[in-house]
Design an enzyme around this catalytic site. Structure first.
Site, PDB file in Angstrom:
ATOM      1  N   ARG A   1     -49.197 -46.301  -5.094  1.00  0.00           N
ATOM      2  CA  ARG A   1     -49.821 -45.519  -4.027  1.00  0.00           C
ATOM      3  C   ARG A   1     -48.780 -45.058  -3.014  1.00  0.00           C
ATOM      4  NH1 ARG A   1     -50.267 -45.551   1.511  1.00  0.00           N
ATOM      5  NH2 ARG A   1     -50.491 -47.823   1.497  1.00  0.00           N
TER       6      ARG A   1
ATOM      7  N   HIS B   1     -39.726 -50.925   5.786  1.00  0.00           N
ATOM      8  CA  HIS B   1     -38.917 -49.875   5.170  1.00  0.00           C
ATOM      9  C   HIS B   1     -37.456 -50.215   5.426  1.00  0.00           C
ATOM     10  CE1 HIS B   1     -42.047 -46.493   4.542  1.00  0.00           C
ATOM     11  NE2 HIS B   1     -42.673 -47.646   4.665  1.00  0.00           N
TER      12      HIS B   1
ATOM     13  N   CYS C   1     -43.465 -42.092   3.965  1.00  0.00           N
ATOM     14  CA  CYS C   1     -44.719 -41.566   4.502  1.00  0.00           C
ATOM     15  C   CYS C   1     -44.651 -40.044   4.574  1.00  0.00           C
ATOM     16  CB  CYS C   1     -44.968 -42.139   5.896  1.00  0.00           C
ATOM     17  SG  CYS C   1     -46.416 -41.433   6.690  1.00  0.00           S
TER      18      CYS C   1
ATOM     19  N   ASN D   1     -39.569 -47.673   0.923  1.00  0.00           N
ATOM     20  CA  ASN D   1     -40.094 -49.000   1.161  1.00  0.00           C
ATOM     21  C   ASN D   1     -39.105 -50.067   0.710  1.00  0.00           C
ATOM     22  OD1 ASN D   1     -43.053 -48.604   1.944  1.00  0.00           O
ATOM     23  ND2 ASN D   1     -42.927 -47.358   0.100  1.00  0.00           N
TER      24      ASN D   1
END
Length: 310
Positions: free
Chosen positions: A20, A218, A249, A258
């Protein structure tokens, strides 16, 4: 070599967000079958929780427009186990789709700052809860588990440093709605160890212990694992990570990758902390996905474990 450190948790849960959060910002549309294979491989590597997708409007995140098709494909391949895969639901429409597919775990995504709430949700910090409240209420009434994300917990590219009490206020409101776990996001990667400890301590002072919290780092400034260590010292035992360090993002261009799942697994293993993940398998999965995307994995551990012939 495994060298345990006194005072740290014995076991940690890795909450895999690669399918995701890791893929949502990819420009080229990834085939649904590839996404399904990614999820299956991550599960086979021993990751206990794999967040599969988001039922966000396709206009906002085109990469995830196939969310229903993906979950249908995973149901056909995994049977009822697919219902245990968490999905993000930004509002009641997203929840409707999750309910129709018989899913059991959903998440809502809040912001600790007004600017990001406006850019991501077209809401203010206060008005975002008007959207979350009915979504969470209905999910709980359906017997679903609800997770709450809070973004921009350590810094915001437009507003700068975010006051700790502001983050605690947003997180507390989500928990008061009935959210079971709160994931605190360092969306642009500016957190440092002292800040992490101070934020967890502030939640504790508000009556929210580390068992209710997860941390989502992150690695923009190379501090993600240092921040995990600070979180472990504070008693937090759930950490979000993305296979191969994929992701960022789509609404904050300074939000680079990430924390890589492999880097986290290597780190935890060295401390003797149980996590249940097969490092070789997840690294192979990340190399495979990097090939699908046409670029090397940003994970240091994936690079270190890549055979010279690849």
């Amino acid at each position: 070599m495994v060298v345990p450190e006194p005072g740290l948790p014995a076991a940690v849960t890795i909450y895999e967000v690669g399918p995701r959060d890791g893929l949502q910002n990819e420009q080229g549309i990834i085939p649904t079958a590839t996404k399904a294979a990614f999820v299956r491989r991550l599960l086979a590597a021993g990751l206990p929780i794999v967040e599969a997708t988001s039922f966000v409007h396709p206009r906002w995140v085109p990469q995830l427009a196939d969310a229903a098709d993906l979950m249908t494909a995973l149901r056909a391949e995994l049977g009822d186990a697919a219902a245990e895969l968490p999905v993000l639901v930004p509002n009641e429409r997203g929840l409707d789709r999750a309910v129709e597919l018989g899913l059991r775990h959903v998440a809502v995504f809040a912001s600790a700052t007004d600017t990001f709430a406006e850019r991501n949700l077209n809401r203010t910090v206060d008005s975002q809860f008007e959207m979350f409240a009915p979504t969470v209420d209905r999910a709980l009434a359906q017997g679903m588990d609800v997770r709450g994300y809070v973004s921009m917990c350590f810094g915001d590219p437009w507003e700068g440093a975010v006051p700790i009490d502001q983050v605690v206020a947003v997180g507390t409101r989500l928990l008061d709605l009935g959210v079971g776990q709160l994931s605190l996001g360092d969306t642009i990667g500016v957190a440092t160890a002292g800040h992490v400890r101070a934020l967890v301590a502030a939640f504790a002072a508000a009556g929210i212990g580390p068992e209710r919290l997860a941390l989502h780092f992150h690695d923009t400034y190379g501090q993600a694992l240092t921040n995990v260590h600070a979180g472990l010292q504070a008693g937090v035992t759930t950490y979000d990570a993305s296979a191969g360090g994929l992701g960022g993002c789509p609404y904050a261009h300074s939000a680079t990758g990430n924390l890589a799942t492999e880097d986290l697994v290597w780190f935890l293993t060295g401390l003797g902390i149980e996590h249940g993940v097969d490092l070789t398998a997840v690294a192979a999965t990340s190399r495979w996905m990097a090939a699908e995307l046409g670029r090397p994995s940003p994970s240091a551990v994936v690079r270190a474990l890549t055979p010279p012939t690849e």
